[in-house]
Design a protein around this motif. Structure first.
Motif, PDB file in Angstrom:
ATOM      1  N   LEU B  56     -31.178 -13.322 -28.207  1.00 22.26           N
ATOM      2  CA  LEU B  56     -30.237 -12.463 -27.496  1.00 22.26           C
ATOM      3  C   LEU B  56     -28.961 -13.286 -27.358  1.00 22.26           C
ATOM      4  N   LEU B  58     -25.274 -13.563 -26.254  1.00 23.38           N
ATOM      5  CA  LEU B  58     -24.310 -12.894 -25.376  1.00 23.38           C
ATOM      6  C   LEU B  58     -22.935 -13.465 -25.662  1.00 23.38           C
ATOM      7  N   LEU B 179     -23.210  -4.065 -24.780  1.00 23.65           N
ATOM      8  CA  LEU B 179     -24.548  -3.737 -24.278  1.00 23.65           C
ATOM      9  C   LEU B 179     -24.614  -2.356 -23.620  1.00 23.65           C
ATOM     10  N   LYS B 183     -27.909   1.637 -26.434  1.00 25.21           N
ATOM     11  CA  LYS B 183     -28.832   2.753 -26.633  1.00 25.21           C
ATOM     12  C   LYS B 183     -28.214   3.793 -27.584  1.00 25.21           C
ATOM     13  N   TYR B 201     -35.672  -2.329 -29.360  1.00 23.92           N
ATOM     14  CA  TYR B 201     -35.722  -1.019 -28.719  1.00 23.92           C
ATOM     15  C   TYR B 201     -36.190  -1.144 -27.268  1.00 23.92           C
ATOM     16  N   PHE B 203     -35.947  -3.703 -25.312  1.00 24.56           N
ATOM     17  CA  PHE B 203     -34.853  -4.301 -24.531  1.00 24.56           C
ATOM     18  C   PHE B 203     -33.840  -3.227 -24.150  1.00 24.56           C
ATOM     19  N   VAL B 205     -34.219   0.015 -23.919  1.00 21.30           N
ATOM     20  CA  VAL B 205     -34.784   0.956 -22.939  1.00 21.30           C
ATOM     21  C   VAL B 205     -34.730   0.326 -21.549  1.00 21.30           C
ATOM     22  N   GLY B 206     -35.108  -0.943 -21.449  1.00 23.52           N
ATOM     23  CA  GLY B 206     -35.055  -1.627 -20.160  1.00 23.52           C
ATOM     24  C   GLY B 206     -33.635  -1.685 -19.637  1.00 23.52           C
ATOM     25  N   TYR B 207     -32.713  -2.016 -20.513  1.00 26.34           N
ATOM     26  CA  TYR B 207     -31.318  -2.177 -20.095  1.00 26.34           C
ATOM     27  C   TYR B 207     -30.726  -0.859 -19.596  1.00 26.34           C
ATOM     28  N   LEU B 209     -32.482   1.798 -18.498  1.00 28.17           N
ATOM     29  CA  LEU B 209     -33.378   2.602 -17.660  1.00 28.17           C
ATOM     30  C   LEU B 209     -32.802   2.872 -16.285  1.00 28.17           C
TER      31      LEU B 209
END
Lengths: 213, 213
Positions: B56, B58, B179, B183, B201, B203, B205-207, B209
């Motif tokens: 990841l 950044l 970020l 999605k 994917y 990650f 979805v978590g981001y 949610l």
């Protein structure tokens, strides 16, 4: 009940295997050059186009007195022979021949592994590549809503775990987790010797990233 | 430059394979019963205890005029012969024999695949189980900070992509993504025929949610 353990590991021929096969892929690259790549494939076939599903189950608890809705989810712990130890994961499973869809498989597997009945399918992902460098496996993430009633929660606010419907010889431990504590819970798991499954970890990093940045 | 494609797939024996091996694990379950499980393992060994890393990254862009910091990350697209099509993923790679640590491998692979040099290791996960139902593979997620300067950004605010350092025959396309649009970007990829890698994917979805609930 004892802890499970690996006794030995030995080579297996593709002819003798029931579940997995080792293959060589012949492919042509972007420059028109012929190349090869080693890969693994499952011998099982489902009609849904994916080998497996994993589930993000969102529990909807009865409203609390302060009216706040906090999302909870369900994790499972089990011994995984390929890893040789206990792994914490999202509930997951192979799509069976009888499953008409990924959603069917997800609802069935969630019920078998955790005893919880899904109230609603919230979302189904496209077919995702689980391990594209070495496997043809495709999987879908199915997000399921599970509605709980007041009877499902004890006087201390903890969710009562329903009866599981495991296959013979399956041993799966369930854990209900508040999503805003997921990262901490995974840290605890790690400290007590569990291995964390990658997709679950990636989800937790994504979920907690906004607050960490 | 043409699109890569699969020509054929044929069984491979474990003796003839260079990278992967099919194994049978003998294990003892929680009731003391002897069982077997089929699994795949890599023939390559690293000193770090993990087979692979994924990153990841950044990006820290020069401060914008309104003082807002928006996190961006780097994705890669490549043809994956086991899946037979193009897959979008986090940058990733095997840990080489020369890599002294997972962080070393992550910094090296990020530079090779994307041309970006990491400024700082933000965090390294524990060894995670990539595919615990069928593989012994362990992987680490390494979060890397990449500091950009004003020269790395063009007059339209887009990040200039540095020169890649790919192996012969490697074809990897890079994509810089904010970020908070990840999605949506993944949805676009899916619509244009790409397969999304599962960890990426999960990650995303978590981001996203928190904002979806």
């Amino acid at each position: 009940m004892q802890r499970a353990s690996v006794q030995s590991t030995s080579p297996l021929s593709t002819e003798d295997s029931r579940w997995l096969t080792l293959n060589l892929v012949a492919w042509t690259d972007e420059e028109g050059k012929s190349r090869t790549w080693e890969m693994i494939a499952r011998k099982t076939k489902s009609k849904t186009g994916v080998d497996a599903v994993f589930m993000l189950a969102l529990l909807r608890l009865p409203e609390t007195s302060d009216g706040k809705v906090v999302p909870w989810t369900i994790l499972v712990e089990q011994f995984r022979p390929p890893i040789g130890t206990y792994v914490v994961e999202f509930p997951a499973g192979l799509v069976d021949e009888e499953d008409k869809s990924a959603e069917d498989a997800a609802i069935r597997e969630l019920y078998e592994e955790t005893g919880f009945k899904a109230s609603k399918v919230l979302k189904t992902s496209s077919a995702l590549a689980s391990s594209p460098a070495m496997s043809s496996s495709r999987t879908k993430l199915v997000s399921l809503q599970v509605d709980l009633t007041a009877e499902d929660v004890d006087e201390r606010g903890n969710v009562r775990l329903p009866k599981q419907n495991l296959d013979e010889g399956e041993h799966i431990t369930r854990r209900i987790v508040r999503l805003d504590t997921l990262k901490d819970v995974l840290d605890e798991y790690e400290q007590s010797g569990f291995i964390i499954e990658t997709r679950l970890y990636a989800f937790a990093v994504g979920y907690s990233l906004l607050s960490e940045l």
